[in-house]
Design a protein around this motif. Structure first.
Motif, PDB file in Angstrom:
ATOM      1  N   ASP A 151       5.642  62.004  19.381  1.00 25.51           N
ATOM      2  CA  ASP A 151       4.208  62.250  19.526  1.00 25.51           C
ATOM      3  C   ASP A 151       3.801  63.371  18.576  1.00 25.51           C
ATOM      4  O   ASP A 151       4.482  64.386  18.467  1.00 25.51           O
ATOM      5  N   VAL A 152       2.688  63.161  17.894  1.00 21.45           N
ATOM      6  CA  VAL A 152       2.210  64.088  16.878  1.00 21.45           C
ATOM      7  C   VAL A 152       0.942  64.777  17.381  1.00 21.45           C
ATOM      8  O   VAL A 152       0.037  64.118  17.909  1.00 21.45           O
ATOM      9  N   ARG A 153       0.908  66.087  17.213  1.00 23.51           N
ATOM     10  CA  ARG A 153      -0.291  66.857  17.548  1.00 23.51           C
ATOM     11  C   ARG A 153      -0.658  67.681  16.324  1.00 23.51           C
ATOM     12  O   ARG A 153       0.125  68.524  15.883  1.00 23.51           O
ATOM     13  N   MET A 154      -1.840  67.449  15.756  1.00 24.28           N
ATOM     14  CA  MET A 154      -2.214  68.118  14.512  1.00 24.28           C
ATOM     15  C   MET A 154      -3.678  68.536  14.532  1.00 24.28           C
ATOM     16  O   MET A 154      -4.476  68.051  15.348  1.00 24.28           O
ATOM     17  N   GLN A 155      -3.995  69.403  13.603  1.00 23.80           N
ATOM     18  CA  GLN A 155      -5.347  69.949  13.513  1.00 23.80           C
ATOM     19  C   GLN A 155      -6.050  69.381  12.287  1.00 23.80           C
ATOM     20  O   GLN A 155      -5.496  69.360  11.193  1.00 23.80           O
TER      21      GLN A 155
END
Length: 396
Positions: A151-155
């Motif tokens: 799972d990827v969490r980015m801004q």
């Protein structure tokens, strides 16, 4: 016949009609006494046998027969199943598989241990995602490693207020260990006939088109093992299409979330200017000597322009040059800032629409090499700080 008188005590045998010889009175008294004595002795022996405890030793013990359970014969199939279930060594399991032993059970065991079945160069491989183990589909194809799902969490900074985007990557996939090199790109041009027009944008002293430059001469010296520069998004797409046809596998460019997934483990190093020279090639004190006006990291990576791929520390998954060397084209267009909450990546990118590049380059300061740094360029632009890395799906 008359017995001899020299043998007293023997019973006399008489002829028919003869009278037995008279016995002496003493003999008739002695016989009953002897018989009585023998009877007493036999009675005493019997009584003693009933009351005497059994004697120790083989001579006096009563023999006993101890029955032991007999083990059933071993089933070879059961033994092999147990052996497979207990084995954690990939090489041992592959030896059994090559010998034709219980294919279904062995492949299930390999999968349970975390290995993924894939095809490469005409052979079947079992590789664990994230192990850093490399493989190729051909001699001059890019070396690949297998990366895990996640799972990827980015801004995203697409407007006045940055927003957080979360994306799920449900399947492992393969990715180039390095950026595509000049030698690999040269093989593509020679074998495919792809025509690359002259003209490449430079940064000396301002960004502009240099009409005589190309991937063969990006305006600075390179080795064949340096990453290929001055390639457009279209050039990169042509390369992966050729590689797919040649190998029989589905090559493509990374998406923006996939690139982020690869680089996330280096986020702390990317955010620390003092660590940038250990993980990649950017604007450092070496480059600042030739370009005094540049903002540069407070360290030396030893390279003024690009460096041969793999010159710096790799990530835990075995990937190099995710920070610096060249910006990398990804096959994702930016979200429309006029549409609040637009899904990312956008479901459709028009052909002429700009594409995102990731990772920074040899000419970029620390601020441009952080994990969430992005630039957007028109897909037909060629730039001396832009290259690419390949991805490959596992479906055969």
């Amino acid at each position: 016949m008359i017995p001899s008188r020299d043998a007293p005590g023997l019973q006399q045998r008489c002829l028919p009609g003869a009278k037995p010889a008279p016995t002496s009175p003493g003999a008739s008294i002695a016989l009953p006494i002897i018989a009585a004595g023998i009877g007493l002795l036999m009675t005493a022996a019997a009584a003693t046998a009933q009351t005497r405890p059994p004697q120790q030793g083989a001579a006096s013990a009563t023999p006993t027969l101890k029955l032991l359970p007999v083990a059933p014969p071993k089933d070879p199939a059961v033994e092999m199943a147990q052996r497979i279930a207990a084995t954690t060594d990939r090489a041992a399991l592959l030896e059994l598989l090559a010998a034709g032993v219980d294919k279904n059970r062995i492949t299930s065991r390999l999968a349970a241990l975390g290995y993924v079945d894939l095809a490469a160069a005409g052979t079947r491989l079992w590789i664990k995602p994230g192990s850093g183990e490399g493989f190729r589909d051909c001699a001059d194809c890019p070396e690949l490693v297998l990366v895990p799902d996640g799972d990827v969490r980015m801004q995203l900074s697409t407007g006045a207020t940055p927003r957080i985007v979360e994306v799920s990557l449900p399947q492992p996939f393969a990715v180039g260990r390095f950026e595509v090199t000049r030698a690999q790109y040269r093989a593509f041009v020679a074998q495919s006939g792809h025509v690359v027009e002259l003209g490449c944008h430079v940064r000396a002293p301002v960004w502009k088109l240099a009409p005589t430059l190309s991937w063969q001469d990006p305006g600075y010296p390179q080795t064949e093992n340096d990453p290929v520069a001055c390639v457009s998004h279209g050039d990169a797409k042509a390369y992966v299409a050729w590689l797919s046809k040649r190998s029989g596998q589905r090559y493509r460019l990374l998406t923006d979330p996939e690139w982020h997934h690869l680089a996330a483990s280096s986020a702390k190093d990317m955010a620390d200017p003092a660590r940038l020279c250990a993980i990649g090639n950017g604007a450092d004190q070496t480059a600042k000597e030739a370009n005094p006006s540049w903002a540069a990291a407070p360290c030396r990576d030893g390279h003024r322009n690009t460096a041969p791929v793999g010159s710096f520390a790799a990530t835990a998954w075995g990937l190099s040059d995710l920070s610096g060397n060249l910006w990398e084209w990804v096959d994702t267009c930016p979200p429309d800032p006029s549409v609040p909450g637009q899904p990312f990546p956008p479901p459709i990118c028009r052909e002429e629409e700009g594409r995102i590049l990731r990772g920074g380059s040899w000419a970029d300061p620390p601020a441009a090499r952080t994990l969430d740094s992005r630039i957007v360029s028109e897909p037909g632009i060629r730039d001396q700080v832009a290259g690419f890395r390949v991805a490959r799906d596992l479906g055969n």
